[in-house]
Design a protein around this motif. Structure first.
Motif, PDB file in Angstrom:
ATOM      1  N   PRO A 475      73.561  14.077   0.680  1.00 49.50           N
ATOM      2  CA  PRO A 475      72.557  13.779   1.715  1.00 49.50           C
ATOM      3  C   PRO A 475      71.705  15.001   2.045  1.00 49.50           C
ATOM      4  O   PRO A 475      72.229  16.074   2.354  1.00 49.50           O
ATOM      5  CB  PRO A 475      73.394  13.342   2.931  1.00 49.50           C
ATOM      6  N   VAL A 476      70.381  14.829   1.951  1.00 45.57           N
ATOM      7  CA  VAL A 476      69.440  15.884   2.317  1.00 45.57           C
ATOM      8  C   VAL A 476      68.558  15.353   3.437  1.00 45.57           C
ATOM      9  O   VAL A 476      67.838  14.361   3.248  1.00 45.57           O
ATOM     10  CB  VAL A 476      68.580  16.315   1.117  1.00 45.57           C
ATOM     11  N   PHE A 477      68.622  15.994   4.593  1.00 46.77           N
ATOM     12  CA  PHE A 477      67.867  15.513   5.758  1.00 46.77           C
ATOM     13  C   PHE A 477      66.365  15.587   5.475  1.00 46.77           C
ATOM     14  O   PHE A 477      65.852  16.613   5.023  1.00 46.77           O
ATOM     15  CB  PHE A 477      68.217  16.363   6.976  1.00 46.77           C
ATOM     16  N   ASP A 478      65.657  14.469   5.721  1.00 48.66           N
ATOM     17  CA  ASP A 478      64.215  14.385   5.480  1.00 48.66           C
ATOM     18  C   ASP A 478      63.506  14.490   6.826  1.00 48.66           C
ATOM     19  O   ASP A 478      63.350  13.500   7.552  1.00 48.66           O
ATOM     20  CB  ASP A 478      63.874  13.068   4.793  1.00 48.66           C
ATOM     21  N   ASP A 479      63.059  15.702   7.158  1.00 51.88           N
ATOM     22  CA  ASP A 479      62.429  15.899   8.470  1.00 51.88           C
ATOM     23  C   ASP A 479      61.019  15.334   8.536  1.00 51.88           C
ATOM     24  O   ASP A 479      60.459  15.153   9.624  1.00 51.88           O
ATOM     25  CB  ASP A 479      62.419  17.371   8.853  1.00 51.88           C
ATOM     26  N   ALA A 480      60.420  14.995   7.364  1.00 48.01           N
ATOM     27  CA  ALA A 480      59.079  14.403   7.379  1.00 48.01           C
ATOM     28  C   ALA A 480      59.124  12.941   7.811  1.00 48.01           C
ATOM     29  O   ALA A 480      58.149  12.424   8.356  1.00 48.01           O
ATOM     30  CB  ALA A 480      58.441  14.521   5.998  1.00 48.01           C
ATOM     31  N   LYS A 481      60.234  12.279   7.566  1.00 48.07           N
ATOM     32  CA  LYS A 481      60.354  10.867   7.933  1.00 48.07           C
ATOM     33  C   LYS A 481      61.172  10.666   9.211  1.00 48.07           C
ATOM     34  O   LYS A 481      61.072   9.633   9.859  1.00 48.07           O
ATOM     35  CB  LYS A 481      60.994  10.076   6.789  1.00 48.07           C
ATOM     36  N   SER A 482      62.003  11.614   9.567  1.00 51.83           N
ATOM     37  CA  SER A 482      62.878  11.491  10.733  1.00 51.83           C
ATOM     38  C   SER A 482      62.123  11.812  12.013  1.00 51.83           C
ATOM     39  O   SER A 482      61.090  12.507  12.004  1.00 51.83           O
ATOM     40  CB  SER A 482      64.081  12.428  10.585  1.00 51.83           C
ATOM     41  N   ASN A 483      62.659  11.316  13.126  1.00 49.10           N
ATOM     42  CA  ASN A 483      62.018  11.568  14.413  1.00 49.10           C
ATOM     43  C   ASN A 483      62.999  11.255  15.534  1.00 49.10           C
ATOM     44  O   ASN A 483      63.954  10.494  15.350  1.00 49.10           O
ATOM     45  CB  ASN A 483      60.757  10.708  14.573  1.00 49.10           C
ATOM     46  N   HIS A 484      62.741  11.832  16.678  1.00 52.75           N
ATOM     47  CA  HIS A 484      63.510  11.561  17.895  1.00 52.75           C
ATOM     48  C   HIS A 484      62.491  11.430  19.021  1.00 52.75           C
ATOM     49  O   HIS A 484      61.800  12.390  19.357  1.00 52.75           O
ATOM     50  CB  HIS A 484      64.495  12.694  18.176  1.00 52.75           C
ATOM     51  N   PHE A 485      62.392  10.233  19.591  1.00 57.62           N
ATOM     52  CA  PHE A 485      61.318   9.912  20.543  1.00 57.62           C
ATOM     53  C   PHE A 485      61.930   9.451  21.862  1.00 57.62           C
ATOM     54  O   PHE A 485      62.761   8.539  21.883  1.00 57.62           O
ATOM     55  CB  PHE A 485      60.427   8.819  19.952  1.00 57.62           C
ATOM     56  N   ILE A 486      61.510  10.083  22.949  1.00 54.39           N
ATOM     57  CA  ILE A 486      61.966   9.717  24.292  1.00 54.39           C
ATOM     58  C   ILE A 486      60.746   9.290  25.103  1.00 54.39           C
ATOM     59  O   ILE A 486      59.741  10.014  25.157  1.00 54.39           O
ATOM     60  CB  ILE A 486      62.695  10.889  24.984  1.00 54.39           C
ATOM     61  N   TYR A 487      60.851   8.143  25.725  1.00 59.18           N
ATOM     62  CA  TYR A 487      59.739   7.588  26.496  1.00 59.18           C
ATOM     63  C   TYR A 487      60.228   7.256  27.900  1.00 59.18           C
ATOM     64  O   TYR A 487      61.275   6.624  28.077  1.00 59.18           O
ATOM     65  CB  TYR A 487      59.212   6.330  25.811  1.00 59.18           C
ATOM     66  N   GLU A 488      59.457   7.697  28.914  1.00 59.74           N
ATOM     67  CA  GLU A 488      59.793   7.410  30.309  1.00 59.74           C
ATOM     68  C   GLU A 488      58.573   6.799  30.994  1.00 59.74           C
ATOM     69  O   GLU A 488      57.442   7.224  30.751  1.00 59.74           O
ATOM     70  CB  GLU A 488      60.216   8.683  31.034  1.00 59.74           C
ATOM     71  N   GLU A 489      58.839   5.820  31.877  1.00 56.95           N
ATOM     72  CA  GLU A 489      57.748   5.120  32.544  1.00 56.95           C
ATOM     73  C   GLU A 489      58.165   4.717  33.955  1.00 56.95           C
ATOM     74  O   GLU A 489      59.293   4.287  34.185  1.00 56.95           O
ATOM     75  CB  GLU A 489      57.372   3.878  31.740  1.00 56.95           C
ATOM     76  N   ASN A 490      57.233   4.857  34.866  1.00 56.37           N
ATOM     77  CA  ASN A 490      57.428   4.401  36.246  1.00 56.37           C
ATOM     78  C   ASN A 490      56.153   3.659  36.677  1.00 56.37           C
ATOM     79  O   ASN A 490      55.047   4.189  36.567  1.00 56.37           O
ATOM     80  CB  ASN A 490      57.698   5.587  37.176  1.00 56.37           C
ATOM     81  N   ILE A 491      56.335   2.400  37.130  1.00 57.90           N
ATOM     82  CA  ILE A 491      55.212   1.598  37.623  1.00 57.90           C
ATOM     83  C   ILE A 491      55.524   1.169  39.048  1.00 57.90           C
ATOM     84  O   ILE A 491      56.590   0.604  39.319  1.00 57.90           O
ATOM     85  CB  ILE A 491      54.969   0.356  36.735  1.00 57.90           C
ATOM     86  N   ASN A 492      54.590   1.440  39.958  1.00 64.34           N
ATOM     87  CA  ASN A 492      54.709   1.025  41.356  1.00 64.34           C
ATOM     88  C   ASN A 492      53.548   0.083  41.677  1.00 64.34           C
ATOM     89  O   ASN A 492      52.399   0.364  41.318  1.00 64.34           O
ATOM     90  CB  ASN A 492      54.678   2.236  42.284  1.00 64.34           C
ATOM     91  N   ALA A 493      53.850  -1.040  42.328  1.00 63.54           N
ATOM     92  CA  ALA A 493      52.825  -2.066  42.534  1.00 63.54           C
ATOM     93  C   ALA A 493      52.954  -2.683  43.919  1.00 63.54           C
ATOM     94  O   ALA A 493      54.045  -2.730  44.507  1.00 63.54           O
ATOM     95  CB  ALA A 493      52.930  -3.152  41.467  1.00 63.54           C
ATOM     96  N   ALA A 494      51.812  -3.166  44.423  1.00 64.62           N
ATOM     97  CA  ALA A 494      51.766  -3.952  45.661  1.00 64.62           C
ATOM     98  C   ALA A 494      50.649  -4.974  45.508  1.00 64.62           C
ATOM     99  O   ALA A 494      49.667  -4.745  44.797  1.00 64.62           O
ATOM    100  CB  ALA A 494      51.512  -3.055  46.870  1.00 64.62           C
TER     101      ALA A 494
END
Length: 812
Positions: A475-494
Motif C-alpha cells: 500500500p502506497v498512500f495517494d495524497d493526490a486523491k485522498s482528503n480529509h474534509f470538516i464542515y460546520e454550519e449554524n443557521i438561526n431563523a425567525a
C-alpha cells in the motif's frame, strides 16, 4: 420561437377559461347548520371534519344563542365535533351531505341522529390542499412493490436525470423531506437511499411549490414523502409483502402497528427491502482543439447493485391533559449496498483510429446508517386554535465505504502492455446535527391567524477519505486523491405569518422569514479553509379569491434559497475509471429563487397553474473536462448565472363511464439558462418542453380493478445537456377482499423504454450517452389491515426540516 409558443399558450388558456366559465351554474356546495345547548355559548367551537380521512375542513364559533353554520361545503362525507370551555362536549357519527342540512339542536353526551354512513370511497390519485399537490400512493396500483424512487420518477411534473438530480416542473434545487424532515443526501446518494424505501410504507407525497415562511427557506420547492401512520384508537396496523422480478429480484416487507388507550398513544413501523438492479451506461466522448478532433473514448459500463435496507421508527404520545401533549420519536435506518461494475473503454486517436483499450473492475462495499430522536411538546392555550409547539431534534449520520478498482491496459491484440493499476479507497463519514425550534399560533376574534416562531440548528460533518496505490502489492498512500474534509454550519431563523379572511370570497396571507447562516469548511489535506456568513430575508404571500362555488383563484409568491448539500461541497474524488471521476465543489454558492404561481381551481377537481421562477447562481450538475487535464472527465456541480422557467401545469380528472375514470396531468414549460462553465458561455439556452401523465382506472365486479398508466416526456434542453424524449407504459391489477386485505399485480415499463439518451457539449468536448436501469419489472404484493377503533390522532414530524436535506455525509 418563444414568442410563438407563448402566444399559442395564451390562446389555449383563453379557450380553456371560456370553456370553464361556460359550464353553467354552481352545483354541489351546501350549508350545514345547527345549534348546541350550552351555559356559555361564546365558548362553543364546532369542528367539521372530512370523514374519509379525518382532515379538518373548517372551524366555526357559535353565536350568543348557540347557533352555528358552515357555508359553501361540497358534497361529501363529514362528521361534527364540539368543544365547550376547552372540553369535548359532542362527537357525531359520519353523515353524507348531498343538500342543505340542518342538524337541529345537539346536546352533550348524545350523537347525531342522522343515519350512519359506511365510508368506502378510495382517495383519488391526485388531490390538492392548501397550496399542495398530493399524490396518494396506495391509490395507484402501479406503485405496489416498488420503491420511493420509482414512485417519484412516475409522479406528474417530476423529472429525474441520468445523474439522479430531481427537478419539479422544470425547477432544480428541490428539497426532499421524509415526514417533514429533510432527507440526508442529494444526487446519486439520495437516489440510492430512496431506492431502499419500499412504496408499501408510503402514505402520500406532497408537492409544495411555494412554501410559506413557516417552512425553512431551503430549496426552490419541497417534496415531502409521508410515511403511513395508523390514526385509529385501539390496536390496529397493517402488513405488506411484495416480490418483484426484472432482470434481478426485488422484495419488500413492512409492518405498521398503533395502539391507543386512555392517555397513551404508541406506534411503530419496521420495513425491510432487498432490491437488486443494474445501471448500464454507454457513452461516446470526443475531444477537440480549435475544432479539430484530438482523441476519443467509447465506453461501456455495467454496474450491479443490491440494496439491503432496514427502517425502524417508533414513537409515543402522552396526553397529560387537554392542554399538554408530550411526544418522542426515535428512528433508525441501515442501508447496505454493494456496487460491482465493469467498464470497458476503447481509446481512439485524432483520426478516430482505435489505439488501445483499458478495462476497470470496481468492487465496493457501502454501509450507510442514521439514528435520530425527536422530543416534542404541544401546549393548547385555548379552543380557538392558539397553541405553542416545540421540538428538539438530534440525528447522527455515518457511512463506511470500501472501494477497490483494478485497471488492465490492453493493446490491439488484447494483450496487457503495462502493469495493472490497483486503487483502494477507504471512506469514513460522520455527521451530527442538533435542532431546536418553537412555533406559536394565535387565532384572533376577527379570524386573523398569526404564526411566529424561531429555530436554531448546528451541524458538524467530518469525512476522511484515504486512497492507496496497491499496484506493487504494498500500500502506497495517494495524497493526490485522498482528503480529509470538516464542515460546520449554524443557521438561526425567525419568522412571522399573518393570514386573514377578507369577507366571504377573499383570503390573504403574508409571511416573512429571516435566516442567518454561518459556515466553515476545512480541507486538512492541503490546509485549505473557507468561511461564509450571510443574513437574508425570505418573503412569501398568497391571495385567494372564491369567485363562486365552481371557480376560485390563487396568486402565490415566495423567495427561497437552496444551499449546497454537504455532498455537493465535498471535494473528494469518486472514480468510475482512470478517466472519469465525480467530485464536489467546496466553492459552490447557494442559489436563490423568486417564484410566482397563478392557479385556477375548477370544482375542486381541475387545477391549472401558470408559473414563473427566476433562479440566480443556479446550481447545475455538469459532466465536463477537468481544468487540469482536458482528457479527464469530471462530474460535479457549478453555478450558472440565471435559470428562468415559464410554465403551465394542469391536472384534469374525469369519468369516461361509470367503470372507467382517468386522471391526467400536463406540465409544459420553457427554460432559459445563462452562464459560463468550462469556457463555454450560453445565453437564454433552452427549449419548450412538456410532460404528460395519464392514469386510467377500470372498476370491475367482485372487488377487481385494473390500471393503465402512461408517461411521456418531450425533448428537453437543460443548460448544456440535450435529453431525448422518454415514454413508458405501466399496467396494474388489484383484488380487494372482505377481510381488509388486497392483492396487487403490476407490470412496470412494459416495453422497456424508460431509458435516458442525451448529448452534452462544451467547448472542446462532446459526449453522447445512454443509460438504462432495471425498470421493466413484474411485482406481486399483498396487504392485510387489522384492528379497529376510530378517531384520528396527531402525529409529529419533528423540527429538523431544512438541515437534513443536506445533512448526510460529505461523500457521495
Amino acid at each position: 420561437m418563444f414568442k410563438s409558443t407563448f402566444t399559442l399558450a395564451l390562446l389555449i388558456l383563453s379557450a380553456y377559461f371560456s370553456w370553464v366559465f361556460g359550464q353553467g351554474s354552481p352545483q354541489g356546495a351546501f350549508t350545514i347548520s345547527g345549534s348546541f345547548t350550552s351555559e356559555d355559548p361564546a365558548s362553543v367551537i364546532v369542528t367539521l371534519q372530512n370523514a374519509l380521512d379525518n382532515t379538518l375542513v373548517k372551524n366555526e364559533s357559535a353565536d350568543d344563542k348557540g347557533h352555528f353554520v358552515f357555508e359553501h361545503i361540497a358534497v361529501g362525507n363529514y362528521r361534527i365535533s364540539i368543544t365547550s370551555n376547552g372540553k369535548t362536549a359532542f362527537e357525531g357519527r359520519p353523515f353524507q351531505l348531498t343538500a342543505d342540512l340542518n342538524l337541529g339542536t345537539l346536546s352533550a353526551g348524545k350523537e347525531t341522529r342522522l343515519e350512519e354512513v359506511t365510508i368506502r370511497k378510495s382517495k383519488p390519485y391526485i388531490e390538492r390542499s392548501e397550496g399542495k399537490m398530493i399524490l396518494n400512493v396506495d391509490s395507484n396500483i402501479g406503485s405496489a412493490g416498488t420503491s420511493a424512487f420509482e414512485v417519484l420518477e412516475k409522479a406528474p411534473g417530476v423529472n429525474i436525470d441520468a445523474n439522479d438530480n430531481i427537478t419539479l416542473r422544470g425547477r432544480g434545487g428541490i428539497q426532499i423531506q421524509i415526514d417533514g424532515k429533510s432527507s440526508p443526501m442529494s444526487g446519486t446518494t439520495l437516489a440510492n437511499y430512496l431506492k431502499g424505501i419500499p412504496s408499501g410504507v408510503i402514505d402520500k407525497i406532497e408537492f409544495i411549490t411555494n412554501p410559506s415562511a413557516k417552512y425553512d427557506a431551503s430549496g426552490s420547492a419541497i417534496i415531502n414523502i409521508k410515511m403511513k401512520k395508523e390514526k385509529k384508537a385501539g390496536t390496529n396496523g397493517s402488513i405488506t409483502s411484495a416480490y418483484g422480478q426484472g432482470r434481478y429480484p426485488k422484495t419488500s416487507n413492512s409492518l405498521n402497528l398503533n395502539h391507543r388507550e386512555k392517555k397513551w398513544n404508541t406506534y411503530g413501523t419496521y420495513s425491510f427491502a432487498y432490491r437488486k438492479g443494474f445501471n448500464k451506461l454507454i457513452l461516446d466522448r470526443k475531444f477537440y482543439e480549435n475544432g479539430n478532433l484530438t482523441g476519443a473514448y467509447e465506453q461501456d459500463n455495467y454496474l450491479k447493485m443490491d440494496f439491503r435496507n432496514h427502517i425502524l421508527r417508533a414513537g409515543a404520545d402522552y396526553f397529560a391533559s387537554p392542554k399538554h401533549t408530550f411526544g418522542i420519536i426515535v428512528s433508525g435506518v441501515s442501508n447496505k449496498f454493494n456496487p460491482n461494475g465493469k467498464n470497458y473503454s476503447d481509446v481512439f486517436d485524432e483520426t478516430y483510429t482505435r489505439m488501445s483499450r483499458f478495462e476497470t473492475v470496481n468492487h465496493s462495499r457501502e454501509n450507510w446508517h442514521n439514528q435520530s430522536v425527536n422530543l416534542n411538546h404541544k401546549f393548547v392555550i385555548d379552543t380557538v386554535g392558539t397553541q405553542l409547539v416545540s421540538d428538539f431534534d438530534y440525528a447522527n449520520y455515518g457511512n463506511k465505504t470500501r472501494q477497490d478498482f483494478t485497471t488492465k491496459y490492453l493493446d490491439l491484440d488484447n494483450a496487457e502492455y503495462q502493469n495493472r493499476y490497483l486503487l483502494n479507497g477507504d471512506l469514513r463519514g460522520d455527521l451530527n446535527l442538533f435542532s431546536l425550534k418553537s412555533d406559536f399560533t394565535a387565532i384572533l376574534r376577527d379570524k386573523t391567524k398569526i404564526e411566529t416562531g424561531a429555530k436554531s440548528s448546528v451541524v458538524k460533518a467530518d469525512n476522511n477519505l484515504k486512497f492507496y496505490d496497491m499496484s506493487s502489492g504494498i500500500p502506497v498512500f495517494d495524497d493526490a486523491k485522498s482528503n480529509h474534509f470538516i464542515y460546520e454550519e449554524n443557521i438561526n431563523a425567525a419568522y412571522v405569518n399573518v393570514s386573514k379572511e377578507l369577507g366571504k370570497k377573499w383570503n390573504a396571507y403574508f409571511g416573512l422569514r429571516l435566516e442567518n447562516t454561518n459556515i466553515t469548511g476545512n480541507q486538512l489535506a492541503n490546509n485549505s479553509r473557507f468561511k461564509n456568513n450571510y443574513t437574508q430575508v425570505f418573503p412569501s404571500a398568497l391571495l385567494s379569491y372564491a369567485m363562486n362555488d365552481n371557480n376560485s383563484f390563487e396568486l402565490n409568491y415566495s423567495r427561497r434559497i437552496d444551499r449546497p448539500s454537504y455532498e455537493q461541497l465535498n471535494p473528494f474524488k469518486f472514480f468510475l475509471d482512470p478517466t472519469t471521476y465525480k467530485e464536489g465543489n467546496p466553492y459552490l454558492d447557494p442559489q436563490t429563487t423568486h417564484s410566482f404561481d397563478f392557479t385556477h381551481i375548477y370544482k375542486q377537481k381541475i387545477y391549472t397553474t401558470i408559473t414563473f421562477s427566476r433562479t440566480t447562481d443556479n446550481i447545475t450538475g455538469v459532466i465536463a473536462p477537468s481544468d487540469d487535464n482536458p482528457e479527464i472527465t469530471v462530474q460535479t456541480d457549478k453555478n450558472l448565472t440565471t435559470a428562468d422557467v415559464v410554465g403551465l401545469f394542469s391536472t384534469i380528472p374525469f369519468e369516461i363511464t361509470s367503470w372507467w375514470s382517468c386522471n391526467n396531468s400536463l406540465n409544459c414549460y420553457y427554460g432559459f439558462y445563462s452562464g459560463n462553465i468550462a469556457n463555454t458561455p450560453i445565453e437564454n439556452q433552452g427549449n419548450f418542453n412538456f410532460n404528460i401523465n395519464s392514469v386510467h382506472t377500470f372498476k370491475m365486479k367482485n372487488g377487481f380493478s385494473a390500471e393503465l398508466t402512461g408517461n411521456y416526456r418531450a425533448r428537453e434542453i437543460y443548460a448544456y445537456m440535450d435529453v431525448d424524449p422518454i415514454g413508458y407504459l405501466n399496467l396494474g391489477f388489484q383484488k380487494k377482499f372482505k377481510n381488509k386485505s388486497s392483492l396487487k399485480l403490476t407490470i412496470n415499463d412494459v416495453f422497456f423504454t424508460n431509458g435516458t439518451t442525451a448529448v452534452t457539449q462544451f467547448r472542446g468536448y462532446h459526449e453522447n450517452f445512454k443509460v438504462n436501469r432495471d425498470t421493466r419489472t413484474a411485482v406481486i404484493s399483498y396487504t392485510y389491515n387489522f384492528g379497529g377503533g376510530n378517531g384520528p390522532q396527531p402525529r409529529r414530524a419533528g423540527g429538523a426540516e431544512d438541515i437534513k436535506q443536506r445533512a448526510a455525509s460529505v461523500n457521495g
